[in-house]
Design a protein around this motif. Structure first.
Motif, PDB file in Angstrom:
ATOM      1  N   ASN A   4       1.047  -1.390  -0.013  1.00  0.00           N
ATOM      2  CA  ASN A   4       0.337   0.172  -0.465  1.00  0.00           C
ATOM      3  C   ASN A   4       0.904   0.831  -0.145  1.00  0.00           C
ATOM      4  N   PRO A   5       0.665   1.988  -0.784  1.00  0.00           N
ATOM      5  CA  PRO A   5       0.956   3.643  -1.042  1.00  0.00           C
ATOM      6  C   PRO A   5       1.893   3.970   0.837  1.00  0.00           C
ATOM      7  N   SER A   6       0.218   4.205   1.038  1.00  0.00           N
ATOM      8  CA  SER A   6       0.756   4.457   2.531  1.00  0.00           C
ATOM      9  C   SER A   6       1.867   3.839   3.464  1.00  0.00           C
ATOM     10  N   GLY A   7       2.050   2.713   2.864  1.00  0.00           N
ATOM     11  CA  GLY A   7       3.403   2.177   3.618  1.00  0.00           C
ATOM     12  C   GLY A   7       3.104   1.562   5.717  1.00  0.00           C
ATOM     13  N   GLN A   8       1.705   1.709   5.339  1.00  0.00           N
ATOM     14  CA  GLN A   8       1.834   1.340   6.788  1.00  0.00           C
ATOM     15  C   GLN A   8       0.875   0.046   7.100  1.00  0.00           C
ATOM     16  N   ASN A   9       1.119  -0.785   6.119  1.00  0.00           N
ATOM     17  CA  ASN A   9       0.989  -1.922   5.873  1.00  0.00           C
ATOM     18  C   ASN A   9       1.929  -3.374   5.494  1.00  0.00           C
ATOM     19  N   LYS A  10       3.114  -2.218   5.548  1.00  0.00           N
ATOM     20  CA  LYS A  10       4.437  -3.173   5.407  1.00  0.00           C
ATOM     21  C   LYS A  10       4.725  -3.690   6.190  1.00  0.00           C
ATOM     22  N   PRO A  11       5.400  -4.763   6.466  1.00  0.00           N
ATOM     23  CA  PRO A  11       5.610  -5.988   6.917  1.00  0.00           C
ATOM     24  C   PRO A  11       6.711  -5.135   8.718  1.00  0.00           C
ATOM     25  N   ARG A  12       6.178  -5.798   9.736  1.00  0.00           N
ATOM     26  CA  ARG A  12       6.775  -4.989  10.741  1.00  0.00           C
ATOM     27  C   ARG A  12       7.725  -6.117  11.769  1.00  0.00           C
ATOM     28  N   VAL A  13       8.728  -6.413  12.023  1.00  0.00           N
ATOM     29  CA  VAL A  13       9.036  -8.014  11.650  1.00  0.00           C
ATOM     30  C   VAL A  13      10.375  -7.723  12.723  1.00  0.00           C
ATOM     31  N   LYS A  14      10.639  -6.763  13.831  1.00  0.00           N
ATOM     32  CA  LYS A  14      11.109  -6.532  14.421  1.00  0.00           C
ATOM     33  C   LYS A  14      11.127  -6.903  15.828  1.00  0.00           C
ATOM     34  N   GLY A  15      10.194  -7.383  15.974  1.00  0.00           N
ATOM     35  CA  GLY A  15       9.980  -8.367  17.325  1.00  0.00           C
ATOM     36  C   GLY A  15       8.946  -9.401  17.221  1.00  0.00           C
ATOM     37  N   ARG A  16       8.612 -10.284  17.964  1.00  0.00           N
ATOM     38  CA  ARG A  16       7.577 -10.759  17.685  1.00  0.00           C
ATOM     39  C   ARG A  16       5.816 -10.467  18.094  1.00  0.00           C
ATOM     40  N   ALA A  17       6.188  -9.276  18.939  1.00  0.00           N
ATOM     41  CA  ALA A  17       4.814  -8.529  19.659  1.00  0.00           C
ATOM     42  C   ALA A  17       4.576  -7.989  18.202  1.00  0.00           C
ATOM     43  N   GLU A  18       5.248  -7.065  17.448  1.00  0.00           N
ATOM     44  CA  GLU A  18       4.695  -6.610  16.554  1.00  0.00           C
ATOM     45  C   GLU A  18       4.068  -7.257  15.308  1.00  0.00           C
ATOM     46  N   PHE A  19       5.489  -8.061  15.005  1.00  0.00           N
ATOM     47  CA  PHE A  19       4.762  -9.018  13.754  1.00  0.00           C
ATOM     48  C   PHE A  19       4.682 -10.106  14.141  1.00  0.00           C
ATOM     49  N   GLY A  20       3.484 -10.203  14.929  1.00  0.00           N
ATOM     50  CA  GLY A  20       2.552 -11.454  15.618  1.00  0.00           C
ATOM     51  C   GLY A  20       0.843 -10.079  15.436  1.00  0.00           C
ATOM     52  N   ASN A  21       0.871  -9.398  15.390  1.00  0.00           N
ATOM     53  CA  ASN A  21      -0.204  -7.987  15.884  1.00  0.00           C
ATOM     54  C   ASN A  21       0.212  -7.639  13.774  1.00  0.00           C
TER      55      ASN A  21
END
Length: 221
Positions: free
Chosen positions: A167-184
């Motif tokens: 998505n151009p907004s970048g809001q859906n870019k995978p968040r993979v710094k750690g388990r909590a944010e990746f799981g969410n």
């Protein structure tokens, strides 16, 4: 629910028809391919999805719709060999097959079985992800998700997931710094699909109970 899935897949296929059939084709070839694809689609029961080769895609189609296609082909063969035989209407075939939507464990996966098993894999990957991931693992997971969104067997599902992630907004870019944010993030991705299919959204605050620790009532112990 199967009807909602069929409608969603059908809509996605119409939106991306030129992208998957015509990519890299010359204008003349593109026109011919589109016409052939439209003609092929017109002959199929509703819900059957065509693959990049212009033929019915088994892993993009529910088992009930695939069985409708199989029965339609059998009816056509029977009719051609015996002109006096009555051809079963497509609509009637669909109604009959819709009542038998289960698929044996030793048969090729349909779009629904593939989806359920894939979400199990993806959520379990997040559940086993480090609390804080090192940079190399973050890069590897980013690469995995990028390749996954291109190689997933159901092409329209893959295309839709890739479009959502990018998505151009970048809001859906995978968040993979750690388990909590990746799981969410994975839960949000799953809920995006749930919304499109008319399914109930999952409470992402409970993703660890569902996929990592087990429910607090002890049912998983």
């Amino acid at each position: 629910m199967a009807d909602l899935l069929t409608e969603q897949i059908d809509a996605l296929e119409k939106q991306r028809n030129e992208k998957y059939i015509l990519k890299g084709a010359s204008p003349g070839l593109a026109s011919d391919s589109r016409q052939e694809g439209d003609q092929e689609k017109a002959k199929l029961p509703k819900g059957v999805v065509l693959g990049p080769d212009g033929k019915p895609c088994r892993t993009c189609t529910s088992i009930s719709d695939w069985r409708a296609l199989t029965k339609m082909k059998s009816s056509a063969v029977s009719s051609s060999s015996n002109p006096a035989a009555k051809t079963t209407p497509v609509q009637e075939t669909n109604n009959t097959s819709a009542s038998s939507s289960s698929i044996p464990d030793d048969c090729p996966a349909d779009v629904e079985t593939l989806g359920r098993n894939t979400w199990t894999l993806l959520h379990t990957m997040t559940a086993n992800y480090p609390k804080t991931a090192p940079p190399q693992l973050q890069n590897e997971m980013q690469s995995f998700l990028s390749l996954f969104s291109k190689l997933y067997p159901c092409w329209i599902c893959a295309d839709d997931f890739r479009t959502w992630m990018n998505n151009p907004s970048g809001q859906n870019k995978p968040r993979v710094k750690g388990r909590a944010e990746f799981g969410n993030w994975m839960c949000e991705a799953h809920n995006e699909v749930n919304r499109k299919l008319g399914k109930k959204e999952f409470d992402c605050s409970k993703w660890e109970e569902r996929w990592r620790t087990g429910w607090k009532d002890g049912r998983c112990d």
